[in-house]
Design an enzyme around this catalytic site. Structure first.
Site, PDB file in Angstrom:
ATOM      1  N   ASP A   1      15.665  51.950  -2.184  1.00  0.00           N
ATOM      2  CA  ASP A   1      14.822  51.117  -3.041  1.00  0.00           C
ATOM      3  C   ASP A   1      15.511  50.771  -4.360  1.00  0.00           C
ATOM      4  O   ASP A   1      16.579  51.322  -4.688  1.00  0.00           O
ATOM      5  CB  ASP A   1      13.478  51.821  -3.312  1.00  0.00           C
ATOM      6  CG  ASP A   1      13.639  53.288  -3.713  1.00  0.00           C
ATOM      7  OD1 ASP A   1      14.770  53.724  -3.975  1.00  0.00           O
ATOM      8  OD2 ASP A   1      12.629  53.993  -3.775  1.00  0.00           O
TER       9      ASP A   1
ATOM     10  N   ASP B   1       2.570  62.088  -4.925  1.00  0.00           N
ATOM     11  CA  ASP B   1       1.443  61.488  -4.197  1.00  0.00           C
ATOM     12  C   ASP B   1       1.808  61.206  -2.731  1.00  0.00           C
ATOM     13  O   ASP B   1       1.047  60.556  -2.018  1.00  0.00           O
ATOM     14  CB  ASP B   1       0.988  60.188  -4.895  1.00  0.00           C
ATOM     15  CG  ASP B   1       2.108  59.154  -4.999  1.00  0.00           C
ATOM     16  OD1 ASP B   1       3.225  59.417  -4.502  1.00  0.00           O
ATOM     17  OD2 ASP B   1       1.868  58.077  -5.570  1.00  0.00           O
TER      18      ASP B   1
ATOM     19  N   HIS C   1       4.550  59.547  -1.687  1.00  0.00           N
ATOM     20  CA  HIS C   1       5.318  58.331  -1.401  1.00  0.00           C
ATOM     21  C   HIS C   1       6.753  58.651  -0.967  1.00  0.00           C
ATOM     22  O   HIS C   1       7.327  59.656  -1.377  1.00  0.00           O
ATOM     23  CB  HIS C   1       5.274  57.323  -2.566  1.00  0.00           C
ATOM     24  CG  HIS C   1       6.078  57.656  -3.768  1.00  0.00           C
ATOM     25  ND1 HIS C   1       5.527  58.042  -4.965  1.00  0.00           N
ATOM     26  CD2 HIS C   1       7.424  57.626  -3.985  1.00  0.00           C
ATOM     27  CE1 HIS C   1       6.481  58.235  -5.851  1.00  0.00           C
ATOM     28  NE2 HIS C   1       7.645  57.996  -5.290  1.00  0.00           N
TER      29      HIS C   1
ATOM     30  N   GLU D   1       3.935  53.489  -1.502  1.00  0.00           N
ATOM     31  CA  GLU D   1       2.856  54.208  -2.174  1.00  0.00           C
ATOM     32  C   GLU D   1       1.681  54.426  -1.215  1.00  0.00           C
ATOM     33  O   GLU D   1       1.586  53.753  -0.187  1.00  0.00           O
ATOM     34  CB  GLU D   1       2.382  53.375  -3.375  1.00  0.00           C
ATOM     35  CG  GLU D   1       3.467  53.124  -4.424  1.00  0.00           C
ATOM     36  CD  GLU D   1       3.667  54.306  -5.363  1.00  0.00           C
ATOM     37  OE1 GLU D   1       3.273  55.443  -5.029  1.00  0.00           O
ATOM     38  OE2 GLU D   1       4.241  54.084  -6.446  1.00  0.00           O
TER      39      GLU D   1
HETATM   40  C1  GLP Z   1      11.096  57.928  -6.993  1.00  0.00           C
HETATM   41  C2  GLP Z   1      11.926  57.442  -5.812  1.00  0.00           C
HETATM   42  C3  GLP Z   1      11.679  58.259  -4.560  1.00  0.00           C
HETATM   43  C4  GLP Z   1      11.737  59.751  -4.879  1.00  0.00           C
HETATM   44  C5  GLP Z   1      10.677  60.085  -5.904  1.00  0.00           C
HETATM   45  C6  GLP Z   1      10.604  61.573  -6.228  1.00  0.00           C
HETATM   46  O1  GLP Z   1       9.813  57.393  -7.010  1.00  0.00           O
HETATM   47  N1  GLP Z   1      11.689  56.070  -5.499  1.00  0.00           N
HETATM   48  O2  GLP Z   1      12.650  57.926  -3.572  1.00  0.00           O
HETATM   49  O3  GLP Z   1      11.539  60.506  -3.721  1.00  0.00           O
HETATM   50  O4  GLP Z   1      10.990  59.342  -7.085  1.00  0.00           O
HETATM   51  O5  GLP Z   1      11.546  61.902  -7.208  1.00  0.00           O
HETATM   52  P1  GLP Z   1      11.991  63.359  -7.600  1.00  0.00           P
HETATM   53  O6  GLP Z   1      12.971  63.787  -6.554  1.00  0.00           O
HETATM   54  O7  GLP Z   1      12.634  63.202  -8.937  1.00  0.00           O
HETATM   55  O8  GLP Z   1      10.773  64.211  -7.606  1.00  0.00           O
END
Ligand code: GLP
Length: 245
Positions: free
Chosen positions: A67, A136, A138, A143
């Site tokens: 993304d 959440d 995702h 989402e």
């Molecule tokens: C962002 C990314 C996700 C990732 C999420 C969790 O929203 N788009 O791909 O999994 O963050 O991040 P973290 O690993 O910092 O908890």
């Protein structure tokens, strides 16, 4: 579904890096789907370390990231293009032309997403997709409530995602409100999926995703249906599923 328990963040990172390393050794020209977020950073560090020791070679690898924020140019410090270079690509030998991240600078979302799906198709699909998980549920930027059958598309980020990503920007107002993300369908078509998860704040969502109903309200729950899904988590992230695994 394979559930791999790790002691702590370092152990989780090493185990995940081992799985990625095995993929690259078995198929040097493989396509790796990569992820941003704090969780995979240790995995990238470990891979860099093994690359420096001569144990792994990325010269034939293609990478396709999940993304990108819509509206950020590649050189913006919070773009995922920048993040991936800063945490991984600048230190290993993936050829620059083999690196793919959605084009956040393209304001035409239909075109940007169509082109990205074409990149995935031309590469022959993703061999191994690395994923983190949002609190959440995702994955990528899919989402809660997103349809399972979507491919790469433009999303409106939820309040909770904007809030939790504010830590990387100066203020909440600077966090982009939209992103281009591979859809659940693109992710489910990867031949292998590897999720990394750590920390107590992920314990509830891990339980819901792995043992709750498969529902678009918890996007990661669809991974229960993937034929080759592995999740590597530390003790804190698995604290609420201890008795189930
Ligand atoms: C962002 C990314 C996700 C990732 C999420 C969790 O929203 N788009 O791909 O999994 O963050 O991040 P973290 O690993 O910092 O908890």
């Amino acid at each position: 579904m394979k559930i791999v328990s790790a002691k702590d963040y370092n152990d989780m990172s090493r185990k995940a890096a081992n799985i990625i390393s095995a993929q690259v050794i078995m198929k040097p020209g493989c396509v790796l789907g990569l992820a941003t977020g704090g969780t995979p950073v240790g995995t990238y560090k470990q891979l860099i370390d093994w690359y420096n020791k001569g144990d792994i070679d990325f010269s034939e690898v293609t990478t396709i990231n999940l993304d990108e924020y819509r509206g950020l140019k590649r050189d913006h410090e919070q773009s995922y293009w920048y993040f991936m270079h800063d945490n991984f690509f600048n230190y290993v030998n993936v050829p620059e032309e083999n690196i793919h991240v959605p084009d956040g600078a393209n304001p035409d979302s239909d075109e940007a997403c169509r082109e990205y799906e074409e990149i995935i198709r031309k590469a022959g699909g993703i061999d191994l997709q690395l994923l983190g998980i949002g609190t959440d549920g995702h994955i990528g930027f899919n989402e809660p409530g997103e349809a399972f059958e979507l491919r790469t598309h433009c999303v409106d980020l939820t309040e909770s995602t904007i809030k939790s990503n504010t830590r990387f920007f100066g203020s909440e107002g600077e966090v982009p409100k939209q992103a281009y993300t591979m859809g659940i369908k693109s992710i489910m078509q990867a031949r292998k999926v590897l999720m990394v998860v750590n920390g107590e704040n992920k314990a509830d969502i891990v339980k819901a995703a792995l043992f709750g109903p498969v529902t678009p309200e918890v996007p990661a729950s669809i991974l229960q249906m993937h034929p080759d899904f592995t999740i590597v988590g530390d003790e804190a992230a698995f604290s609420k599923i201890k008795d189930l695994i």
